[in-house]
Design an enzyme around this catalytic site. Structure first.
Site, short mmCIF file in Angstrom:
data_model
loop_
_atom_site.label_atom_id
_atom_site.label_comp_id
_atom_site.label_asym_id
_atom_site.label_seq_id
_atom_site.Cartn_x
_atom_site.Cartn_y
_atom_site.Cartn_z
CG ASP A 4 -4.03 -5.62 -4.17
OD1 ASP A 4 -5.15 -5.24 -3.79
OD2 ASP A 4 -3.10 -5.88 -3.38
CG HIS A 54 -1.93 -1.06 1.25
ND1 HIS A 54 -1.66 -2.31 1.76
CD2 HIS A 54 -3.21 -1.09 0.82
CE1 HIS A 54 -2.75 -3.06 1.64
NE2 HIS A 54 -3.69 -2.35 1.09
#
Length: 395
Positions: free
Chosen positions: A315, A245
């Site tokens: 993702d 992230h």
């Protein structure tokens, strides 16, 4: 992942074909004999045509729908995006405005009760009951839980128990999701690591390849028939302690090391019948310098060497922008690279600064100038039509 669900209409089609075969048998012209005196079953005349095999209705439906879609509609159907709020009609309006193939539920989409969520998702599907959007969620249990009423354990607890315990937990969780109208769970963490400092450590189902593989297969088996299962994050997040992230985690492990350590859980999940594989934003520099989510090489490995022929999805593409790396700051370019690499679908929890129409425009332009073959778009859109239509038989 296979392009249709295992519990779709294949069995009915096969039964119809067998019945039809029994009805069309005949003998060559000749004197009639009483049936009781015939010593043998009638012999089919070689000139009599065999009955045409019964076609899966979902396949026929997909051909018809695809033939009536514009290029832009096909491209739009390859996106799963996010809109905030718990108003099902508003969420449906967002999906319909852009022609999306799916919506992902985040924390801001979860109402106070299972009944309220079921009503919300029903409204989200109402525009086209024959081909509803995929409704996805990250419901792993443990650290990653969207539903406050999901009391089932996650990876950190399950990896200390038996595969049967994992199967039971995922079966109960999948039942909750099905009742709530969720069709696709991004819930099976097939990453493997024994490193407690790894970002993914608290979420894995095993700390060794064999143990992880057994529990991943059990998790997929538990979800079977209730929700579509997703294996994540291919090719494996456990080789680095970095958080994808915040950065693009990079590892120098060799291809042989990857096959021995990271591949077994993914292979087990594929063999168990997982319908979806999610690609991580992970660089295995000995295999490809690009993140796996944008890598044709890793998609080829999954397809040709692991044998997965189902739905592949990125993702969250927003994560690439959030790294701050300059090469990933163009959301449209990221979407183009993801589809060109081989992803069937692009997942993005886009911010207010990202226009869904611009994402779609970027991919349409890439098809127009030859960077993405139109045949690939057709194949991906068709696979998703089959999947979405087949799921309506289970509602």
């Amino acid at each position: 992942m296979r392009t249709t669900r295992r519990w779709a209409t294949a069995g009915v089609a096969a039964a119809l074909a067998v019945t039809a075969a029994g009805l069309v048998g005949c003998t060559a012209p000749g004197p009639a004999r009483p049936a009781a005196s015939a010593p043998h079953a009638p012999v089919r005349d070689s000139a009599t045509p065999s009955p045409a095999p019964t076609r899966d209705p979902a396949e026929a439906f997909a051909d018809q729908r695809l033939a009536n879609m514009t290029l832009r509609q096909k491209v739009a159907s390859l996106f799963m995006l996010h809109a905030g709020g718990t108003d099902g009609a508003a969420l449906r309006g967002f999906s319909d405005r852009y022609g999306l193939g799916g919506l992902i539920l985040m924390g801001d989409n979860i109402p106070a009760s299972p009944e309220a969520l079921a009503g919300q998702t029903a409204a989200m599907r109402a525009s086209d009951p024959t081909m509803p959007p995929l409704i996805g969620i990250d419901e792993e249990g443990g650290d990653v839980t969207r539903l406050p009423w999901d009391g089932q354990p996650g990876g950190e607890e399950l990896r200390g128990g038996s595969p049967d315990a994992t199967r039971a937990a995922f079966s109960a969780r999948a039942a909750l999701l099905k009742q709530a109208g969720v069709s696709l769970n991004f819930g099976v963490v097939a990453d493997m690591t024994a490193d407690p400092s790894s970002f993914i450590s608290d979420r894995v189902l095993g700390t060794d390849p064999a143990g992880a593989a057994d529990r991943v297969a059990a998790a997929v088996a538990g979800e079977r028939g209730s929700v579509l299962s997703t294996l994540k994050h291919f090719p494996g997040h456990g080789e680095t302690d970095a958080d994808s992230h915040l950065t693009v985690p990079t590892t120098t492990v060799s291809r042989a090391q990857w096959e021995a350590r990271d591949l077994p859980p993914f292979r087990a999940g594929v063999d168990a019948g997982a319908e979806v594989v999610m690609f991580g934003h992970l660089v295995y520099s000995q295999v490809d310098a690009a993140p796996a989510s944008l890598s044709p090489t890793w998609h080829r490995i999954l397809r040709d060497e692991v044998g997965f022929h189902g739905i592949t999805i990125t993702d969250d593409l927003r994560m690439l922008q959030d790294t701050g790396l300059p090469q990933y700051q163009d959301a449209g370019a990221n979407a183009v690279a993801a589809i060109a690499a081989g992803n069937t679908m692009v997942l993005m929890v886009q911010g207010a600064d990202t226009d869904p129409a611009a994402l779609i425009d970027a991919v349409v332009a890439a098809v127009g100038d030859g960077r993405i073959p139109v045949e690939q778009i057709d194949a991906d859109a068709r696979a998703l039509i089959v999947l979405r239509h087949s799921m309506t038989k289970e509602e």
